[in-house]
Design an enzyme around this catalytic site. Structure first.
Site, PDB file in Angstrom:
ATOM      1  CG  ASN A  85      -1.697   1.230   1.448  1.00  0.00           C
ATOM      2  OD1 ASN A  85      -1.775   2.057   0.532  1.00  0.00           O
ATOM      3  ND2 ASN A  85      -2.291   1.391   2.614  1.00  0.00           N
ATOM      4  CD  GLU A 131      -2.924   5.683   6.733  1.00  0.00           C
ATOM      5  OE1 GLU A 131      -2.924   5.752   5.483  1.00  0.00           O
ATOM      6  OE2 GLU A 131      -1.981   5.189   7.379  1.00  0.00           O
ATOM      7  CB  SER A 150       4.969  -1.658  12.053  1.00  0.00           C
ATOM      8  OG  SER A 150       4.605  -0.289  12.198  1.00  0.00           O
ATOM      9  CD  GLU A 178      -3.660  -2.358   7.337  1.00  0.00           C
ATOM     10  OE1 GLU A 178      -2.579  -2.611   6.819  1.00  0.00           O
ATOM     11  OE2 GLU A 178      -4.288  -1.304   7.114  1.00  0.00           O
ATOM     12  N   GLY A 195       2.379   2.344  10.796  1.00  0.00           N
ATOM     13  CA  GLY A 195       3.363   3.407  10.640  1.00  0.00           C
ATOM     14  C   GLY A 195       4.075   3.782  11.929  1.00  0.00           C
ATOM     15  CG  HIS A 226      -5.901   2.129   5.222  1.00  0.00           C
ATOM     16  ND1 HIS A 226      -5.489   3.069   6.138  1.00  0.00           N
ATOM     17  CD2 HIS A 226      -4.882   1.250   5.082  1.00  0.00           C
ATOM     18  CE1 HIS A 226      -4.257   2.767   6.528  1.00  0.00           C
ATOM     19  NE2 HIS A 226      -3.863   1.665   5.894  1.00  0.00           N
ATOM     20  CE  LYS A 257      -0.196   3.361   4.683  1.00  0.00           C
ATOM     21  NZ  LYS A 257      -0.154   3.479   6.137  1.00  0.00           N
TER      22      LYS A 257
HETATM   23  P1  PGA Z   1       2.703   0.323   7.654  1.00  0.00           P
HETATM   24  O1  PGA Z   1       1.251   0.550   6.978  1.00  0.00           O
HETATM   25  O2  PGA Z   1       3.233  -0.994   7.126  1.00  0.00           O
HETATM   26  O3  PGA Z   1       3.520   1.493   7.218  1.00  0.00           O
HETATM   27  O4  PGA Z   1       2.481   0.268   9.123  1.00  0.00           O
HETATM   28  C1  PGA Z   1       0.374  -0.525   6.777  1.00  0.00           C
HETATM   29  C2  PGA Z   1      -0.917  -0.003   6.193  1.00  0.00           C
HETATM   30  O5  PGA Z   1      -1.350   1.086   6.575  1.00  0.00           O
HETATM   31  O6  PGA Z   1      -1.538  -0.661   5.331  1.00  0.00           O
END
Ligand code: PGA
Length: 255
Positions: A11, A98, A213, A168, A174, A96, A13
């Protein structure tokens, strides 16, 4: 070991210009021989979808990070499922955290987007996960079950079989913190029980990814768990080395 083929999806982003996206995907395609036994997908930003699609050579699948729930019309700034399918998208991330947190996507919106993805002939990657406050209040299983059911209720068995769920934990995205393999497995097993409550005959076929992460050095422990069928990778998917390391761990988990 299950017979579910692991899926590792990057992903990206809001990262990568077209030129950078093409360089990254070219680097991955060069290593694709090493991806056998694992399904690999990348979800670039909309602006790079078309250019990336042309470089994949059938070796890596194309994902999108979002979709609008309506099929067409006066929705300035939005992209429909038909448009995504048209550029070769096979997977679409919906729900997601976010988007839930920053773009006010409710369970109802997530469900409508998931329906749009299925109608467009693509496969949804439904993201679910609890916040730190919910985890501290011991609400993880309840929150995750609610998100899974709100989005997937009403799916036919064949629609559910096309879906992918990504667990997640919001506090792990992140942040460099991951759920421990045992904690993640507990939630994944619960998600599979919820899927079983919808259609018991297909729950065993649905892939449940872990995200938050995931890196080459913690992927093996997570992917060794019986109900963790791959990863949704943010930060570590932006570099060929790190992303390939996670794919290698997914491959090793199938042996
Ligand atoms: P990350 O993001 O691996 O940077 O923690 C995962 C995601 O948001 O899909």
């Amino acid at each position: 070991m299950s017979d579910r083929v692991p899926l590792v999806c990057g992903n990206w982003k809001m990262h990568k210009t077209v030129e950078e996206a093409v360089a990254l995907v070219d680097g991955l395609v060069q290593r694709a021989e090493g991806f056998q036994g694992v399904e690999v997908a990348v979800a670039p930003p909309f602006t790079a979808l078309h250019a990336v699609a042309k470089r994949l050579g059938g070796k890596i699948r194309l994902g999108a990070q979002n979709v609008h729930q309506e099929t067409q019309g006066a929705f300035t700034g939005e992209v429909s499922s038909e448009m995504l399918a048209d550029v070769g998208v096979g997977y679409v991330i919906v729900g997601h955290s976010e988007r839930r947190a920053m773009f006010a996507e409710t369970d109802a919106v997530v469900r409508d987007k998931l329906r749009a993805v299925l109608h467009g002939g693509m496969r949804p990657i439904l993201c679910v996960g609890e916040t730190l406050a919910q985890r501290d209040a011991d609400q993880t299983l309840e929150v995750v079950a609610g998100q899974v059911e709100a989005a997937l209720q009403g799916c036919t068995p064949s629609e559910l079989a096309l879906a992918v769920v990504a667990y997640e934990p919001v506090w792990a995205i992140g942040t460099g913190r991951t759920a421990s393999p045992d904690d993640a497995q507990r939630v994944h097993a619960h998600i599979r029980r919820c899927l079983g409550g919808l259609h018991s005959d297909v729950a065993g076929r649905v892939r449940i990814l872990y995200g938050g992460s995931m890196k080459p050095d913690n992927a093996a422990g997570l992917l060794a768990q019986p109900d963790i069928d791959g990863g949704l990778i943010g930060g570590a998917s932006l570099q060929v080395e790190a992303f390939s390391g996670i794919i290698a761990a997914a491959r090793a988990s199938t042996r």
